[in-house]
Design a protein around this motif. Sequence first.
Motif, PDB file in Angstrom:
ATOM      1  N   VAL A   1       0.123  -9.252 -12.362  1.00  0.00           N
ATOM      2  CA  VAL A   1       0.875 -10.281 -11.625  1.00  0.00           C
ATOM      3  C   VAL A   1       0.022 -10.772 -10.452  1.00  0.00           C
ATOM      4  N   MET A   2      -0.602  -9.819  -9.769  1.00  0.00           N
ATOM      5  CA  MET A   2      -1.441 -10.179  -8.634  1.00  0.00           C
ATOM      6  C   MET A   2      -2.630 -11.024  -9.096  1.00  0.00           C
ATOM      7  N   ALA A   3      -3.257 -10.582 -10.184  1.00  0.00           N
ATOM      8  CA  ALA A   3      -4.380 -11.346 -10.710  1.00  0.00           C
ATOM      9  C   ALA A   3      -3.948 -12.760 -11.069  1.00  0.00           C
ATOM     10  N   SER A   4      -2.721 -12.909 -11.600  1.00  0.00           N
ATOM     11  CA  SER A   4      -2.280 -14.236 -12.010  1.00  0.00           C
ATOM     12  C   SER A   4      -2.057 -15.139 -10.798  1.00  0.00           C
ATOM     13  N   LEU A   5      -1.709 -14.545  -9.662  1.00  0.00           N
ATOM     14  CA  LEU A   5      -1.604 -15.344  -8.437  1.00  0.00           C
ATOM     15  C   LEU A   5      -2.984 -15.900  -8.070  1.00  0.00           C
ATOM     16  N   GLY A   6      -4.012 -15.060  -8.226  1.00  0.00           N
ATOM     17  CA  GLY A   6      -5.376 -15.519  -7.982  1.00  0.00           C
ATOM     18  C   GLY A   6      -5.777 -16.608  -8.963  1.00  0.00           C
ATOM     19  N   VAL A   7      -5.386 -16.427 -10.237  1.00  0.00           N
ATOM     20  CA  VAL A   7      -5.720 -17.429 -11.247  1.00  0.00           C
ATOM     21  C   VAL A   7      -5.035 -18.751 -10.913  1.00  0.00           C
ATOM     22  N   ALA A   8      -3.789 -18.667 -10.444  1.00  0.00           N
ATOM     23  CA  ALA A   8      -3.058 -19.889 -10.062  1.00  0.00           C
ATOM     24  C   ALA A   8      -3.859 -20.661  -9.024  1.00  0.00           C
ATOM     25  N   LEU A   9      -4.358 -19.950  -8.041  1.00  0.00           N
ATOM     26  CA  LEU A   9      -5.111 -20.590  -6.966  1.00  0.00           C
ATOM     27  C   LEU A   9      -6.412 -21.191  -7.496  1.00  0.00           C
ATOM     28  N   MET A  10      -7.058 -20.470  -8.408  1.00  0.00           N
ATOM     29  CA  MET A  10      -8.325 -20.964  -8.955  1.00  0.00           C
ATOM     30  C   MET A  10      -8.107 -22.219  -9.800  1.00  0.00           C
ATOM     31  N   ILE A  11      -7.063 -22.198 -10.638  1.00  0.00           N
ATOM     32  CA  ILE A  11      -6.801 -23.389 -11.464  1.00  0.00           C
ATOM     33  C   ILE A  11      -6.523 -24.585 -10.557  1.00  0.00           C
ATOM     34  N   ARG A  12      -5.704 -24.353  -9.531  1.00  0.00           N
ATOM     35  CA  ARG A  12      -5.357 -25.459  -8.643  1.00  0.00           C
ATOM     36  C   ARG A  12      -6.604 -25.983  -7.926  1.00  0.00           C
TER      37      ARG A  12
ATOM     38  N   GLY B   1       0.803  -1.212   0.000  1.00  0.00           N
ATOM     39  CA  GLY B   1       0.000   0.000   0.000  1.00  0.00           C
ATOM     40  C   GLY B   1       0.840   1.267   0.000  1.00  0.00           C
ATOM     41  N   TYR B   2       1.886   1.289   0.823  1.00  0.00           N
ATOM     42  CA  TYR B   2       2.719   2.493   0.878  1.00  0.00           C
ATOM     43  C   TYR B   2       3.745   2.489  -0.251  1.00  0.00           C
ATOM     44  N   SER B   3       4.304   1.316  -0.514  1.00  0.00           N
ATOM     45  CA  SER B   3       5.534   1.305  -1.305  1.00  0.00           C
ATOM     46  C   SER B   3       5.427   0.552  -2.627  1.00  0.00           C
ATOM     47  N   GLY B   4       4.297  -0.104  -2.874  1.00  0.00           N
ATOM     48  CA  GLY B   4       4.142  -0.802  -4.143  1.00  0.00           C
ATOM     49  C   GLY B   4       5.021  -2.021  -4.307  1.00  0.00           C
ATOM     50  N   LEU B   5       5.376  -2.676  -3.192  1.00  0.00           N
ATOM     51  CA  LEU B   5       6.222  -3.872  -3.282  1.00  0.00           C
ATOM     52  C   LEU B   5       5.352  -5.114  -3.199  1.00  0.00           C
ATOM     53  N   PHE B   6       5.481  -5.976  -4.189  1.00  0.00           N
ATOM     54  CA  PHE B   6       4.637  -7.176  -4.248  1.00  0.00           C
ATOM     55  C   PHE B   6       5.329  -8.310  -3.513  1.00  0.00           C
TER      56      PHE B   6
ATOM     57  N   SER C   1       9.356  -4.876 -10.626  1.00  0.00           N
ATOM     58  CA  SER C   1       8.619  -5.256  -9.422  1.00  0.00           C
ATOM     59  C   SER C   1       8.271  -6.735  -9.382  1.00  0.00           C
ATOM     60  N   ASP C   2       8.143  -7.395 -10.533  1.00  0.00           N
ATOM     61  CA  ASP C   2       7.769  -8.819 -10.508  1.00  0.00           C
ATOM     62  C   ASP C   2       8.863  -9.698  -9.908  1.00  0.00           C
ATOM     63  N   TYR C   3      10.113  -9.223  -9.973  1.00  0.00           N
ATOM     64  CA  TYR C   3      11.201 -10.066  -9.475  1.00  0.00           C
ATOM     65  C   TYR C   3      11.045 -10.332  -7.982  1.00  0.00           C
ATOM     66  N   LEU C   4      10.541  -9.335  -7.261  1.00  0.00           N
ATOM     67  CA  LEU C   4      10.335  -9.526  -5.827  1.00  0.00           C
ATOM     68  C   LEU C   4       9.248 -10.573  -5.597  1.00  0.00           C
ATOM     69  N   ALA C   5       8.208 -10.548  -6.429  1.00  0.00           N
ATOM     70  CA  ALA C   5       7.136 -11.540  -6.297  1.00  0.00           C
ATOM     71  C   ALA C   5       7.715 -12.949  -6.431  1.00  0.00           C
ATOM     72  N   ILE C   6       8.546 -13.145  -7.464  1.00  0.00           N
ATOM     73  CA  ILE C   6       9.110 -14.480  -7.705  1.00  0.00           C
ATOM     74  C   ILE C   6      10.024 -14.878  -6.554  1.00  0.00           C
TER      75      ILE C   6
ATOM     76  N   ARG D   1       4.972  -8.309 -20.693  1.00  0.00           N
ATOM     77  CA  ARG D   1       5.677  -7.540 -19.655  1.00  0.00           C
ATOM     78  C   ARG D   1       5.188  -7.803 -18.237  1.00  0.00           C
ATOM     79  N   TYR D   2       4.773  -9.020 -17.957  1.00  0.00           N
ATOM     80  CA  TYR D   2       4.559  -9.333 -16.548  1.00  0.00           C
ATOM     81  C   TYR D   2       4.940 -10.784 -16.263  1.00  0.00           C
ATOM     82  N   ALA D   3       5.171 -11.042 -14.986  1.00  0.00           N
ATOM     83  CA  ALA D   3       5.498 -12.398 -14.550  1.00  0.00           C
ATOM     84  C   ALA D   3       4.191 -13.157 -14.375  1.00  0.00           C
TER      85      ALA D   3
END
Lengths: 327, 290
Positions: free
Chosen positions: B99-110, A33-38, A99-104, B36-38
Amino acid sequence: MELALGLANYALFMGVFIGIYAILALGLNIQWGYSGLFNAGIAGFFAVGAYTSAILTSPEAAGRIGGFELPTVVGWLGAMVAAALIAWPIGKVCLRFRSDYLAIASIGIAEIIRLVIKSEDALTNGSKGINNIPRPFGDLPYVQSQMAYLAIVLVVLAVVYFAVERQYNAPWGRMMRAVRDNETAATAMGKDIAFRRLQAFIFGAALMGLGGALFAHFNRSITPEAIDPMVATFLVWIMLILGGSGNNRGAILGAAVVWIIWSVSEIATDRLPHEYAVQAKYIRVFLIGLMLQLVLRYRPEGILPEPLGGTRQPTRSGDQATPRQSR
Amino acid sequence: MTLIDFLNFYIVPGVVLGSIYALGAVGITLVFAILRYAHLAHGDLATLGAFLALAMIHLFGVSIWVTLPFVILMVAAISVGIDRVCYEAFRDRPKIITVMASLGVALMIRAVVQVVWGVDTETYSRGLVRPEDYFGLRLRDREIYTVLAMIVLVVALQLFLSRSKWGKAMRAMSDNPNLALLSGIDNRKVVMLTWIISGGLCAAAGIFLGLNTELKPMMGWSMLLPMFAAAILGGVGRVEGAVLGGLIVGIVEELSVLVLPSEYKAAMAFAILLVMLLVRPTGLLRGKVL
């Protein structure tokens, strides 16, 4: 009478969990929310906190490290420090990139923490987990003990809330939002973006560790099963998004709403015949995933939108996305 | 340990596992570079492919090889559908939302896999398969087919990307989306093609993983990190890099057993990922996106 008592107990139980999840959601709010880190590895920091506090405070047990029997407060502080120490190198490496790298990487760290917990018997007692974790006021009769713990959780939550809320309105919070919304401008203003992001990531992770510790002491035991990475991580995410990311009150409200839906739906599915009960459990997970989709799509600002200091609509502004995100 | 034993016990399983990772990593790298997203649902999409193949085997009594093309088509179609339903609405928003939505999709598929097929471990065929001996190298048929299929699919993809009009459009989108759009490339078609290719490869990865190990609802999720590590190791956006990365991750995972307890095999992908980000974030073959 019996029923009323049962309901009261259930409400206490639910209150404690809402408090714990609210702390996790506040931690995530600092990061996202504050920093946009996933951070997709909340369960990992939660687990580190739970096990650290369990090891520090539990009595001696054969075959694993322990027997420190330190005061609970020391355990909780230890939990925060341990979670922060794990977050530091991950943030250090990943926050420089897209930002996606942090998620992974955070998914990876959560998986590895789970591996360690499952396989390092000397540290975590493997799949049997750690028992006999002391609960403050745990010697009181059941209901009083539950009430006392609820009070403790609420006090901790209040402290966390005021600390986080204060930061939000302080120069630090304003700067974090500036870093999130317009990285280029923040750099031009002379802000050390990488360092600030790292601060936020570590601070949030420490709160997640605290949430884990509160959970372990309430449960009096912790096993690897308590740390379902997907559900633990995911529930917190949906709490924050639904409640309103960027808004601390939203994070707490989201925790309450989602936890009530989640646990009441469990009562409903437990009443199904056994052959459907297992399936129903996964249908609940599916519906939570669906809920995330719908909230992201139709109400991305959540129930309580971010209080606006400027003109920015939170998480909605494709046109003014930062270069880092829109490239 | 003799050289031949080393090859048989570590390199051969590593190459097979690496080929499976490579199939998934190529899809991940394409989505990463073009959209352009993971895509965090990639592993669970592979699980779905593996279980769809199982369903076809049970329903029609056909061999796994008959199901392969059908499942590839099915999962390609499913992933185009998922993109339309779940990701398209977020196209103009910051990429991290997808990316966040895809995490939700992962959970739904599983969850779908768990509801339909349960949570027990399944296999395509029962019984032990004895490896054949090729001058001391002991290989099972399925291992040979896995590696061959990976090579065929990747070579076909490379030819498509370098020779055909749409392949060139995809590469243009990945190099410079604004320029590509200005020069009249149909974004929707490119997005669809990306999903057809990555979804299809994902299905193949799932089936080959199921063929060489077992089918579990969590199998794809545990593949996710190695696949991402492979894509980043090779250089994001580089198909041949994803293959190279996949093979390296697979072989390193198998070799790690020599020095680490086998429980920590799965941690190797993470270690590779972090080291790569520290040392050379553009990947071995210099990918584009950071």
